[in-house]
Enzyme design. Sequence first.
Site, PDB file in Angstrom:
ATOM      1  N   GLU A  96      29.098  34.516 -28.704  1.00  0.00           N
ATOM      2  CA  GLU A  96      29.391  35.946 -28.754  1.00  0.00           C
ATOM      3  C   GLU A  96      29.929  36.325 -30.128  1.00  0.00           C
ATOM      4  O   GLU A  96      30.668  35.570 -30.751  1.00  0.00           O
ATOM      5  CB  GLU A  96      30.419  36.306 -27.666  1.00  0.00           C
ATOM      6  CG  GLU A  96      29.816  36.206 -26.278  1.00  0.00           C
ATOM      7  CD  GLU A  96      30.767  36.608 -25.161  1.00  0.00           C
ATOM      8  OE1 GLU A  96      30.283  36.838 -24.049  1.00  0.00           O
ATOM      9  OE2 GLU A  96      31.983  36.704 -25.405  1.00  0.00           O
ATOM     10  N   CYS A 109      33.555  40.038 -35.838  1.00  0.00           N
ATOM     11  CA  CYS A 109      34.292  38.872 -35.353  1.00  0.00           C
ATOM     12  C   CYS A 109      33.258  37.796 -35.048  1.00  0.00           C
ATOM     13  O   CYS A 109      32.352  38.014 -34.238  1.00  0.00           O
ATOM     14  CB  CYS A 109      35.061  39.285 -34.105  1.00  0.00           C
ATOM     15  SG  CYS A 109      35.800  37.920 -33.225  1.00  0.00           S
ATOM     16  N   CYS A 116      34.735  25.615 -26.944  1.00  0.00           N
ATOM     17  CA  CYS A 116      35.907  25.219 -27.724  1.00  0.00           C
ATOM     18  C   CYS A 116      36.610  24.063 -27.029  1.00  0.00           C
ATOM     19  O   CYS A 116      36.647  23.997 -25.799  1.00  0.00           O
ATOM     20  CB  CYS A 116      36.877  26.393 -27.865  1.00  0.00           C
ATOM     21  SG  CYS A 116      38.272  26.010 -28.949  1.00  0.00           S
ATOM     22  N   CYS A 120      43.069  26.172 -24.411  1.00  0.00           N
ATOM     23  CA  CYS A 120      44.225  27.064 -24.246  1.00  0.00           C
ATOM     24  C   CYS A 120      44.181  27.659 -22.832  1.00  0.00           C
ATOM     25  O   CYS A 120      43.124  28.076 -22.358  1.00  0.00           O
ATOM     26  CB  CYS A 120      44.221  28.176 -25.292  1.00  0.00           C
ATOM     27  SG  CYS A 120      44.268  27.534 -26.976  1.00  0.00           S
ATOM     28  N   CYS A 123      42.621  31.250 -22.059  1.00  0.00           N
ATOM     29  CA  CYS A 123      41.400  31.617 -22.784  1.00  0.00           C
ATOM     30  C   CYS A 123      40.136  31.446 -21.951  1.00  0.00           C
ATOM     31  O   CYS A 123      39.947  30.421 -21.292  1.00  0.00           O
ATOM     32  CB  CYS A 123      41.304  30.763 -24.045  1.00  0.00           C
ATOM     33  SG  CYS A 123      39.737  30.959 -24.884  1.00  0.00           S
ATOM     34  N   CYS A 335      40.848  37.889 -29.483  1.00  0.00           N
ATOM     35  CA  CYS A 335      40.968  36.454 -29.744  1.00  0.00           C
ATOM     36  C   CYS A 335      41.168  35.674 -28.457  1.00  0.00           C
ATOM     37  O   CYS A 335      42.004  36.004 -27.637  1.00  0.00           O
ATOM     38  CB  CYS A 335      42.152  36.217 -30.667  1.00  0.00           C
ATOM     39  SG  CYS A 335      42.534  34.498 -30.887  1.00  0.00           S
TER      40      CYS A 335
HETATM   41  S1  SF4 Z   1      42.060  30.584 -27.653  1.00  0.00           S
HETATM   42 FE1  SF4 Z   1      40.172  29.756 -26.768  1.00  0.00          FE
HETATM   43  S2  SF4 Z   1      38.680  29.778 -28.442  1.00  0.00           S
HETATM   44 FE2  SF4 Z   1      40.728  29.992 -29.353  1.00  0.00          FE
HETATM   45  S3  SF4 Z   1      41.381  27.876 -29.787  1.00  0.00           S
HETATM   46 FE3  SF4 Z   1      42.172  28.347 -27.737  1.00  0.00          FE
HETATM   47  S4  SF4 Z   1      40.561  27.582 -26.359  1.00  0.00           S
HETATM   48 FE4  SF4 Z   1      39.643  27.739 -28.400  1.00  0.00          FE
END
Ligand code: SF4
Length: 345
Positions: A96, A109, A116, A120, A123, A335
């Site tokens: 995206e 962006c 990833c 997190c 996220c 983000c």
């Molecule tokens: S917020 Fe999401 S995309 Fe960003 S580093 Fe953490 S897991 Fe990865």
Amino acid sequence: MSHDDRLPHLLGMTSAELMGLAESFGQPAFRGRQIADWLYKRSAHTVDEMTDLPSSFRDTLRDACILRRHEIVSRDISSDHTTKFLLALEDRNTVESVLLPYADRVSVCLSTQVGCAMACAFCATAVGGLVRDLRAGEIVDQALTLQSESPGRITHVVYMGMGEPLLNYDNVVRSIHLLNEEVGIGQRHMTISTVGIVPRILQLADEGLQVTLAISLHAPNDTLRKTLMPAASTSTVRSLVQACRAYAEKTHRRVTFEYLLIRDVNDSQEHARELASLLKGLLCNVNLIPYNEVESLGFKRPGRDSIQSFRAVLEGEGTAVTQRMERGHSISAACGQLRRRSETP
Ligand code: SF4
């Protein structure tokens, strides 16, 4: 590995490299500049479009090199014209990218990885894990593709989409050079947003670049940060802030600390005081981002009042604060809020 995988990708090469490539095929070096112009200024999708190259040279390029561009799978347009694009890569993975038109500038962006690895807790991208790094050309292609959809010229780039940019360091740095030197976007208008990979921040400080560093901090102490960002917490918040100090001293650039405000998790006045004391004396500002709720993850957005009191405590302690404008809220364009869609189009 297919035969194709061993061929060079044109998009992702610098003018100098394309000049070398032209010469390696017995062509004058200036042909390389023409190719760069077609790729980065005129956003060519095929070698056939490069009509000022001799047709025999176009045949050679078609056989000996790869030029593949992203395909737009979908556009999600918010009421403020922020548009989130789902783009299909050549291997049918998707990423995206977001186009943010403002009155005085147009920002994009960009994603740096498919998925990833950082896991997190808050996220949406983290859910599917890391699939692969993007090549520099694939990062630049996002900007070129969105430019063709934008009413105005893209002036700003934020590396804040899917993925951790500093874990795909070489491709990200190369893409900065390409966007700057080939596409013409100023380095000072580029921001790398990272969870804070300390050795890479120190390396970036020595690159001689002028990009802004933005740290996704989201917690003022190690205990809380470990629960929110387990993979990012191999370094302590103190060592991270120390690395940012080194970055600010070397580049003379103000560092931004992104702080996602999550209700009853990291939004108390005590957290704000701890954050202010952590950042004391550093050339920086804190960007407060009220959390965009993601259904399956269970975190909540704080109320307006607690956002205001958090901000007031920081400002009272002398910390510079900005608050992210609520753009793209309805399409989760923020983000750590971009979702990897695994279904192929
Ligand atoms: S917020 Fe999401 S995309 Fe960003 S580093 Fe953490 S897991 Fe990865």
